[in-house]
Write an enzyme that holds these catalytic residues in place. Structure first.
Site, PDB file in Angstrom:
ATOM      1  N   HIS A   1       0.821  -1.316   0.013  1.00 22.33           N
ATOM      2  CA  HIS A   1       0.057  -0.011   0.164  1.00 22.33           C
ATOM      3  C   HIS A   1       0.856   0.981  -0.007  1.00 22.33           C
ATOM      4  CE1 HIS A   1       1.007  -0.688   4.203  1.00 22.33           C
ATOM      5  NE2 HIS A   1       1.150   0.664   4.437  1.00 22.33           N
TER       6      HIS A   1
ATOM      7  N   ASP B   1       0.580   4.960   1.877  1.00 20.59           N
ATOM      8  CA  ASP B   1      -0.157   5.548   2.951  1.00 20.59           C
ATOM      9  C   ASP B   1      -1.022   6.758   2.257  1.00 20.59           C
ATOM     10  OD1 ASP B   1       0.949   3.771   4.792  1.00 20.59           O
ATOM     11  OD2 ASP B   1       2.653   5.288   5.139  1.00 20.59           O
TER      12      ASP B   1
ATOM     13  N   HIS C   1       4.786   0.442  -0.125  1.00 10.05           N
ATOM     14  CA  HIS C   1       5.575  -0.473   0.884  1.00 10.05           C
ATOM     15  C   HIS C   1       4.553  -1.511   1.317  1.00 10.05           C
ATOM     16  CE1 HIS C   1       3.561   2.759   2.965  1.00 10.05           C
ATOM     17  NE2 HIS C   1       3.721   2.152   4.249  1.00 10.05           N
TER      18      HIS C   1
ATOM     19  N   ARG D   1       7.970  -8.910  15.472  1.00  9.80           N
ATOM     20  CA  ARG D   1       8.301  -7.412  15.428  1.00  9.80           C
ATOM     21  C   ARG D   1       7.550  -6.349  15.542  1.00  9.80           C
ATOM     22  NH1 ARG D   1       7.571  -4.708  10.382  1.00  9.80           N
ATOM     23  NH2 ARG D   1       9.181  -2.759  10.176  1.00  9.80           N
TER      24      ARG D   1
HETATM   25  O1  AKG Z   1       5.340  -2.221  10.050  1.00 13.48           O
HETATM   26  C1  AKG Z   1       5.922  -1.494   9.203  1.00 13.48           C
HETATM   27  O2  AKG Z   1       7.122  -1.374   9.029  1.00 13.48           O
HETATM   28  C2  AKG Z   1       4.894  -0.729   8.156  1.00 13.48           C
HETATM   29  C3  AKG Z   1       3.489  -0.574   8.708  1.00 13.48           C
HETATM   30  C4  AKG Z   1       2.681   0.281   7.684  1.00 13.48           C
HETATM   31  O3  AKG Z   1       3.170   0.501   6.663  1.00 13.48           O
HETATM   32  C5  AKG Z   1       1.620   1.330   8.349  1.00 13.48           C
HETATM   33  O4  AKG Z   1       1.297   1.014   9.363  1.00 13.48           O
HETATM   34  O5  AKG Z   1       1.025   1.943   7.469  1.00 13.48           O
HETATM   35 FE   FE2 Z   2       2.136   1.961   5.648  1.00 12.54          FE
END
Ligand code: AKG
Ligand code: FE2
Length: 196
Positions: A62, A64, A119, A129
């Site tokens: 996605h 953001d 990403h 994680r």
């Molecule tokens: O956990 C991550 O590294 C990415 C999380 C992410 O892309 C988001 O929360 O929009």
């Molecule tokens: Fe994100």
């Protein structure tokens, strides 16, 4: 603790806005002033270990939809990947550093001079994680429109004027945020305005 973190992140946001304005040649105050009264959402992500990581996604691909994301990654565990150069590439955590991501809303504010970043987060077999995403949103009713000086004499405006309220409602009611959110949103706006 959370209040302190948010306060520090708000200050960091405004400093980044100054740098973005300077880098685009429209001065340090333009975005800083625009985002002075902005809203924020913090999301804590937790990815447990997974016996068959290749069969799942931590967070699917996605961009953001927000203006900017400031991401803190847990030290040591890799998981964040960006799509660049035609392939997925890991962004390993750097202790003491944040990942700063341009979102769709800021991309629209620059008429695509700065691009939002595709990403995802992947999981692994051995360890959990965590990450903390600090999302920066314009105040709900503020009009998102690229600065005139970013539109060259031969350029078109790529986005109609819109507000964060409209984009937020679109992401919540019409589709999940993915790599086509902003394109689908622009299409949706043009269909709704031609139906009026
Ligand atoms: O956990 C991550 O590294 C990415 C999380 C992410 O892309 C988001 O929360 O929009
Ligand atoms: Fe994100």
């Amino acid at each position: 603790m959370y209040e302190k973190y948010s306060e520090a992140m708000k200050n960091l946001t405004l400093s980044i806005m100054e740098l973005l304005g300077l880098s685009l040649g429209i001065g340090k105050d333009y975005y800083r002033d625009f985002f002075q009264d902005c809203d924020y959402i913090t999301r804590c992500n937790y990815y447990p270990p997974c016996p068959q990581p290749e069969l799942t996604q931590g967070t699917g691909p996605h961009t953001d939809p927000v203006a900017l994301t400031i991401l803190h990654q847990q030290d040591k565990e890799e998981g964040l990947e960006i799509f660049t150069g035609g392939k997925w590439q890991s962004v390993p955590p750097v202790p003491g550093a944040f990942v700063v991501n341009i979102g769709d809303t800021f991309m629209a504010m620059t008429n695509d001079m700065y691009k939002s970043c595709l990403h995802r987060a992947v999981v692994n077999q051995h360890s959990s994680r965590q990450s903390i995403a600090f999302f920066v949103l314009p105040r709900r009713n503020k009009v998102i429109r690229a600065h005139d000086s970013l539109i060259g004499p031969n350029d078109k405006r790529l986005y109609p004027d819109f507000t964060w309220s409209q984009l937020e409602a679109f992401t919540q009611k019409c589709c999940r945020a993915d790599d086509k959110t902003i394109k689908n949103f622009v299409q949706f706006l043009s269909e709704s305005s031609s139906a009026e």
